[in-house]
Scaffold this motif. Structure first.
Motif, PDB file in Angstrom:
ATOM      1  N   GLU A  83      -5.392  -4.883   4.409  1.00 16.77           N
ATOM      2  CA  GLU A  83      -5.557  -3.917   3.520  1.00 16.77           C
ATOM      3  C   GLU A  83      -5.108  -4.779   2.201  1.00 16.77           C
ATOM      4  N   HIS A  88      -4.569   0.974  12.569  1.00 16.69           N
ATOM      5  CA  HIS A  88      -4.885   1.145  11.587  1.00 16.69           C
ATOM      6  C   HIS A  88      -6.086  -0.664  10.827  1.00 16.69           C
ATOM      7  N   ASP A 111       0.929  -1.103  -0.275  1.00 22.99           N
ATOM      8  CA  ASP A 111       0.181  -0.027  -0.168  1.00 22.99           C
ATOM      9  C   ASP A 111       0.650   0.810  -0.125  1.00 22.99           C
ATOM     10  N   HIS A 128     -12.660   2.541   4.798  1.00 21.29           N
ATOM     11  CA  HIS A 128     -11.750   3.954   5.102  1.00 21.29           C
ATOM     12  C   HIS A 128     -12.135   5.153   6.275  1.00 21.29           C
ATOM     13  N   VAL A 157      -9.994  -0.925   9.912  1.00 18.67           N
ATOM     14  CA  VAL A 157     -10.014  -0.610   8.237  1.00 18.67           C
ATOM     15  C   VAL A 157     -11.239  -1.900   8.535  1.00 18.67           C
TER      16      VAL A 157
HETATM   17 ZN   LIG Z   1      -5.305   1.680   4.787  1.00 19.32          ZN
END
Ligand SMILES: [Zn+2]
Ligand SMILES: NC(=O)c1ccc[n+]([C@@H]2O[C@H](COP(=O)([O-])OP(=O)(O)OC[C@H]3O[C@@H](n4cnc5c(N)ncnc54)[C@H](O)[C@@H]3O)[C@@H](O)[C@H]2O)c1
Length: 347
Positions: free
Chosen positions: A177, A254, A129, A240, A258
């Motif tokens: 992700e 995170h 990412d 997000h 998410v």
């Molecule tokens: Zn992210």
């Protein structure tokens, strides 16, 4: 030095082509840059756990963690660059997770109005990412990534042996992700993730290598098709919008935030986009399988207030990434009154 076959790929952005070296040995850096001009930037965790890789390289070591992705840390890097007599020929290489690559790309972009830089990402999130897309920046207080530049690195060097020292929680974090990419773009990868376990990826360089390469391609394709973020690239925000609000209120990692955000986005997709309940369940199972949470006891009032301040709000509607099906996403303008109703009654 080159003992194994490296997979070399080209990524074309407007006005810039960058090379990706996969399954490479970090030592090939010596073939890619002039060692005399090269300066590495890494954080103290990576520097201590992977010390052998840095031997013989000029290296700036910064403190680890999001709390240090700020102007002060960038100034420290710049001071060190001056001490090291870095000039326009100098080449900065960010060796680390997203924090390091973001700040190294930023410092390189402003030092002497811009020197060359490249990345060797070391975390899952960094590999799939943060290192792709040209966004480099820092946080200002609570405002994440508020200050920064858009500039692509010269190349990306993937040495998967960095992952041997990546803490378990950062593996888990990064898989959020990967699951996101599968949800928005790749049903086949979604099923591949269903067949495997986290351990399968942690114990096999071949498995993780294949997965990372696929995810780099997905992120690259999305970014390259919409470099100026007018449409397609917004799909990367799947999970997000609510995720960031939860991250702020509940102080969750995170990837956890998410994951909960992706489940919430599926429930919203059910209500407004005909996404099936079964598919929401399938996603929940996959998220749980990778040790990520699907729900959390959040303060809804506070989370909603933060959500309203989200930059994606426009007038009385909010642009929201929903799933059409697993592997396909779209952006829907949702009236805030409807979203509020779903948020408080159904999430
Ligand atoms: Zn992210
Ligand atoms: N530029 C972009 O497009 C983009 C996209 C997504 C995220 N980001 C940014 O990325 C950052 C998050 O990245 P992250 O999750 O990699 O965080 P991070 O860089 O803080 O790394 C997470 C932790 O893992 C450690 N670590 C990393 N690699 C290691 C290794 N190989 N061995 C041992 N320890 C290792 C780090 O020291 C740190 O403690 C955020 O600041 C986010 O804003 C940027």
């Amino acid at each position: 030095m080159k003992t194994k076959k490296i997979i070399e790929k080209k990524y074309q952005f407007s006005g810039k082509s960058i090379n990706g070296y996969f399954d490479a040995d970090f030592a090939i850096l010596g073939d890619l840059v002039n060692k005399e001009n090269a300066i590495l930037v890494t954080d103290e965790n990576i520097f201590s756990k992977q010390s052998k890789k840095f031997v013989g390289w000029k290296t700036i070591v910064i403190k680890a963690g999001e709390a240090y992705k700020n102007q002060q840390a960038a100034d420290e890097i710049i001071k060190r660059l001056i001490e090291m007599h870095a000039d326009r020929q100098s080449f900065l290489i960010g060796v680390g997770g997203g924090v390091v690559t973001d700040i190294a790309g930023y410092a390189a972009s402003v030092y002497m109005r811009g020197i060359k830089f490249a990345f060797a990402p070391t975390s899952i999130l960094g590999m799939v990412d943060a290192s792709i897309g040209g966004k480099n920046g820092i946080d200002v207080g609570v405002y994440k990534n508020l200050v920064g530049v858009i500039r692509h690195p010269e190349f990306l060097l993937y040495d998967f042996s960095f992952l041997e020292t990546l803490p378990e929680e950062e593996w888990v974090n990064g898989f959020a992700e990967i699951i996101k990419h599968a949800c928005i773009k790749d049903e086949k990868m979604f099923h591949f993730l269903e067949e495997k376990t986290l351990k399968d990826f942690q114990s096999s360089k071949e498995n993780i290598g294949r997965l990372i390469e696929r995810n780099v391609d997905i992120k690259y394709n999305v970014v390259a098709s919409d470099e100026f973020e007018t449409g397609e690239r917004k799909l990367l925000n799947f999970g997000h919008t609510i995720g960031h609000a939860i991250e702020n209120t509940a102080k969750l990692p995170h990837g956890s935030a998410v994951s909960i955000g992706m489940v919430a986005a599926c429930l919203i997709s059910e209500k407004i986009n005909g996404f099936s309940k079964e598919n929401t369940e399938t996603l929940k199972q996959l998220i749980s399988k990778y040790n990520l949470p699907v729900a959390f006891d959040i303060d809804k009032g506070k989370t909603w207030d933060i959500l309203l301040h989200d930059k994606k709000k426009s007038g009385t509607d909010m642009n929201f990434v929903v799933l059409d099906k697993i592997g396909k996403a779209s952006i829907k303008k949702i009236p805030l009154t409807d979203l509020r109703e779903i948020f408080f009654k159904h999430l």
